[in-house]
Each structure stands twice: as C-alpha cells, then as structure tokens.
Design an enzyme around this catalytic site. Structure first.
Site, PDB file in Angstrom:
ATOM      1  N   VAL A  36     -26.692 142.892 -46.378  1.00  9.52           N
ATOM      2  CA  VAL A  36     -26.561 141.435 -46.777  1.00  9.52           C
ATOM      3  C   VAL A  36     -27.415 140.946 -48.312  1.00  9.52           C
ATOM      4  CG1 VAL A  36     -25.510 139.265 -46.753  1.00  9.52           C
ATOM      5  CG2 VAL A  36     -24.874 140.149 -45.000  1.00  9.52           C
ATOM      6  N   THR A  59     -29.821 152.796 -20.096  1.00  9.78           N
ATOM      7  CA  THR A  59     -30.649 152.425 -20.629  1.00  9.78           C
ATOM      8  C   THR A  59     -31.179 151.536 -21.539  1.00  9.78           C
ATOM      9  OG1 THR A  59     -31.323 154.614 -21.847  1.00  9.78           O
ATOM     10  CG2 THR A  59     -32.277 154.700 -19.587  1.00  9.78           C
ATOM     11  N   ASP A  79     -33.951 155.351 -26.742  1.00  8.92           N
ATOM     12  CA  ASP A  79     -33.240 157.105 -26.740  1.00  8.92           C
ATOM     13  C   ASP A  79     -31.822 157.378 -26.549  1.00  8.92           C
ATOM     14  OD1 ASP A  79     -31.650 155.888 -24.702  1.00  8.92           O
ATOM     15  OD2 ASP A  79     -32.937 156.407 -22.910  1.00  8.92           O
ATOM     16  N   PRO A 118     -20.285 145.717 -40.546  1.00  6.87           N
ATOM     17  CA  PRO A 118     -19.209 146.037 -40.247  1.00  6.87           C
ATOM     18  C   PRO A 118     -18.864 145.770 -39.471  1.00  6.87           C
ATOM     19  CG  PRO A 118     -21.154 147.648 -39.148  1.00  6.87           C
ATOM     20  CD  PRO A 118     -21.532 145.968 -40.370  1.00  6.87           C
ATOM     21  N   HIS A 158     -27.647 151.218 -30.619  1.00  3.90           N
ATOM     22  CA  HIS A 158     -26.846 150.192 -29.555  1.00  3.90           C
ATOM     23  C   HIS A 158     -27.092 151.058 -28.462  1.00  3.90           C
ATOM     24  CE1 HIS A 158     -23.042 148.583 -32.617  1.00  3.90           C
ATOM     25  NE2 HIS A 158     -24.539 147.911 -32.795  1.00  3.90           N
ATOM     26  N   THR A 159     -28.496 151.887 -28.168  1.00  2.00           N
ATOM     27  CA  THR A 159     -29.045 151.903 -27.336  1.00  2.00           C
ATOM     28  C   THR A 159     -30.550 150.650 -26.685  1.00  2.00           C
ATOM     29  OG1 THR A 159     -30.915 153.696 -26.190  1.00  2.00           O
ATOM     30  CG2 THR A 159     -31.766 152.990 -28.363  1.00  2.00           C
ATOM     31  N   HIS A 169     -29.147 143.257 -40.388  1.00  3.34           N
ATOM     32  CA  HIS A 169     -28.311 142.158 -40.971  1.00  3.34           C
ATOM     33  C   HIS A 169     -28.696 141.709 -42.486  1.00  3.34           C
ATOM     34  CE1 HIS A 169     -24.969 141.181 -37.713  1.00  3.34           C
ATOM     35  NE2 HIS A 169     -25.783 142.279 -37.726  1.00  3.34           N
ATOM     36  N   ASP A 170     -30.439 141.782 -42.156  1.00  2.00           N
ATOM     37  CA  ASP A 170     -29.982 140.856 -43.238  1.00  2.00           C
ATOM     38  C   ASP A 170     -29.949 141.735 -44.561  1.00  2.00           C
ATOM     39  OD1 ASP A 170     -32.478 140.053 -45.261  1.00  2.00           O
ATOM     40  OD2 ASP A 170     -34.121 141.001 -45.217  1.00  2.00           O
ATOM     41  N   GLY A 227     -28.971 143.254 -49.691  1.00  2.00           N
ATOM     42  CA  GLY A 227     -30.507 143.684 -49.773  1.00  2.00           C
ATOM     43  C   GLY A 227     -31.709 143.298 -48.461  1.00  2.00           C
TER      44      GLY A 227
END
Ligand code: HEM
Ligand SMILES: *[C@@H]1O[C@H](CO)[C@@H](O)[C@H](O)[C@H]1NC(C)=O
Length: 330
Positions: free
Chosen positions: A73, A253, A258, A168, A198-199, A69-70, A75
C-alpha cells in the site's frame, strides 16, 4: 569483418545502456546506505528486535506481516505505521485491523534504539527500520539471513482508502494472486516464496470458516482441504467461536521459519484458499513441490523475493522525509 566488429561494438554499447537503464530503478537503494551517517544501524535494530522477541514471540510474525502490508500500500514507506486521529489511516482499514500491535511496537522501539545514538538521531527512516526488523525477525525464527537494501524515505500520507483492493484476500485464486503481485513487479515464483511467510503466525477463524462449514451448494467442506485437518479446524473453530480465537497457519511448526508450509500444502493442509490453490493449480504446483523438497531452494527464492518486495514503490533521494516519530508525519 570491419562492419561485423562495428555492429558488435554497437550492440555492446546498446546492451550496456540497457543494463544501466534497467538497474537505475533499484540502484537508489544500497545495503551500505548508512555507512557514514549511522554505521551501527544494523546492530541497534537487531538488539531492539531481539529484546522485544524475548518478551513475546508474536514480534516475529507481526513484524513480517506489517512489512508486507506496508509495501503493498503506497510502497514500502512506513505509511501503515502512521497513527489515526480520525480513524481514517491505513491501519484502520478492515484488512489491517488484525495487524498485531507488537509489529508497530517493534518499529517504535527499534527507532528509539537507533535515535539513542547521537550520530544516528533522525537519520534513519522508519521504512528502513521496518525492513531491517523484518529481516531480523526472519533470522530469529530460523529463516535465511540476507543483506537489506536501504535508503527508503518515509511517506507523509496514510489513508484507509488506499488499502482498498491493494492486498490479496484469503479466498483469491491463482490468477487473482498473480495479478495483484505482478502489479508490484513480483513474479509467480516470488508470490509463492513470499506466501511461505505463512510458516509463521496465526489466523482468525473467520478467514477460513467458509472452507469448513459452507464451501458451496454441493460441498460443505472444501474438497481440496485434507479431511482430518478440516475436522481439527472445526474443533478449534466451532461455529460462533469467539472472534478473537486465532490458530496456527502452519499446522506443524508455526514458530519456526522453515519450508513446512509447502509440505503442508502437499497434504491439503493449507489454511486459506489462497494457500492451498498454490498446490491445487497445476501451474504453481511444481514450485510448491520444489520448495517442499528443498529448504535451500525455498530460502534462496524467499531472499530474492523479499528483496524485490522491499523495492516496491520506495521513496528515495529528496522524496518523502525521515520521520521523527514513526507514528506521525513531521
Ligand atoms: C499471498 C497472499 C496472501 C494472503 C491472501 C494473505 C492473507 C493473510 C491472512 C488472511 C492472515 C490472517 C490474519 C488474521 O486473521 O489475523 C495472514 C497472516 C499472516 N500473513 Fe499473510 N497473506 C498473504 C501473503 C503474505 C505475505 C507475502 C507475507 C509476508 C511476506 C505474509 C505474512 C503473514 C504473516 C506473518 C501472518 C501471521 C500474522 C500473525 O500471526 O499475526 N502474508 N495473511
Ligand atoms: C463446489 O466446489 C467444487 C470444488 O471446487 C466444484 O467442483 C463444484 O463445481 C462446486 N459446486 C458449485 C455448485 O459451485
């Protein structure tokens, strides 16, 4: 013969100058940037992150998402960490409200650890500390290690308005995802590899409730969603669920970095539309299949993508500043 050699030398000189031009943008960041000013920066940050992680595992997912997120926005300039006296900072935008406090706290603590070394005091930027802490969080949870490029400076501006349309959304389709990542010089493969983050971590029910309760006028449940998984999601996220309830994004998990995320996509177990579309859309499916089949292919692609993410919009040289307190501009 003579003319041929001349042309060869000319084209060689030309390609050398192109190479120099092409590399100058990223040449400003270097993995050994603090070699003389703060040679222990890596171990100082690593032990702070490890200590914080031992207190709460949320540290890992919180830090990784904070870095993303940094960077998207203004950079990678630690602008997201700036406090908000008037509720008008980056972190006050709805897209940032779910960033866990543990990510911010990780940077604050790592900064204190770095500054406890008199050589290092006020020499290392908060933006670089966040980049290092992100790598450490990935390693702690079992992800790939990599050398972090350094030399970012901290931004002085943080505004709620700059977040609008920068990040996004979980309902994005492939074209929307590609468009927003390509604005930052990231390819579709980079975008897919980075989505593999998103793992780790959790999501609040509101981010996907439409998919399980009211997809569209002909389908109540998103047909790209595994039906059994949809039923499980309905159980974990009943209608009128407490808005604080959050559930794992990687159904198998979620504490381990992974490639299970990609295997889940193959089974229709991507939590967001923006996750599942990577498998549903024939243009991105081959990459998902590759990352699901090969942990190594995923790890290599992730390292290259997060390195590129870390170059987005960076302030270097005499731009910006080295923030004394990560939560406010000097
Ligand atoms: C591809 C587009 C992406 C979309 C649409 C997206 C969206 C989201 C959403 C909606 C959440 C749940 C927030 C909540 O309810 O608390 C989330 C969580 C998360 N995202 Fe993404 N994200 C994307 C890419 C990324 C990238 C590139 C990274 C890092 C490299 C990342 C790292 C994370 C992490 C670690 C979490 C879990 C946070 C936690 O457990 O508190 N995401 N993301
Ligand atoms: C509902 O979604 C399905 C699956 O994406 C799609 O095929 C269908 O056309 C949609 N229906 C409406 C009315 O939008």
């Amino acid at each position: 013969m003579e003319a041929g050699r001349g042309a060869l030398i000319f084209s060689f000189a030309l390609s050398v100058s192109f190479l120099l031009l092409a590399s100058s943008a990223s040449a400003q960041l270097r993995t050994d940037f603090y070699k003389n000013t703060c040679p222990n920066v890596e171990s100082l940050v690593r032990s702070a992150v490890t200590q914080k992680f031992q207190q709460t595992f949320i540290t890992a997912q919180a830090t990784v998402r904070l870095f993303f997120h940094d960077c998207f926005v203004r950079g990678c300039d630690a602008s997201v960490i700036i406090a908000s006296p008037n509720n008008n900072a980056e972190k006050d935008h709805p897209d940032d409200l779910s960033l866990p406090g543990d990510g911010f706290d990780t940077v604050i603590r790592a900064k204190a650890a770095v500054d406890s070394d008199p050589n290092c005091r006020n020499k290392v930027s908060c933006a670089d500390i966040l980049a290092l802490a992100t790598r450490d969080a990935i390693v702690i949870t079992g992800g790939p290690s990599y050398a972090v490029e350094l030399g970012r400076r901290d931004g002085r501006i943080s505004s709620k308005a700059s977040v609008q349309h920068s990040l996004p959304q979980p309902f994005f389709n492939l074209d929307q995802l590609n468009t927003i990542f390509s604005k930052h010089g990231l390819s579709q493969t980079d975008m897919i590899a980075l989505s593999g983050a998103h793992t780790l971590g959790v999501s609040h029910c509101s981010k996907f409730s439409k998919r399980i309760y009211g997809f569209n006028s002909t389908h109540r449940i998103d047909p790209t969603l595994n039906f059994q998984y949809a039923m499980q999601l309905r159980q974990m996220c009943p209608l009128n669920v407490d808005p604080r309830v959050a559930i794992p994004m990687d159904a198998s998990t979620f504490h381990i970095f992974d490639n299970a995320y990609f295997k889940n996509l193959q089974q229709g177990k991507g939590l967001f539309i923006s996750d599942q579309v990577l498998y549903t859309d024939p243009r991105s499916r081959p990459t998902v299949d590759l990352f699901a089949a090969s942990e190594t292919a995923f790890r290599d692609a992730f390292v290259s993508a997060i390195t590129r993410l870390g170059r987005v919009g960076v302030l270097t040289g005499s731009m910006g500043e080295i923030r004394i307190d990560c939560s406010r501009p000097n």
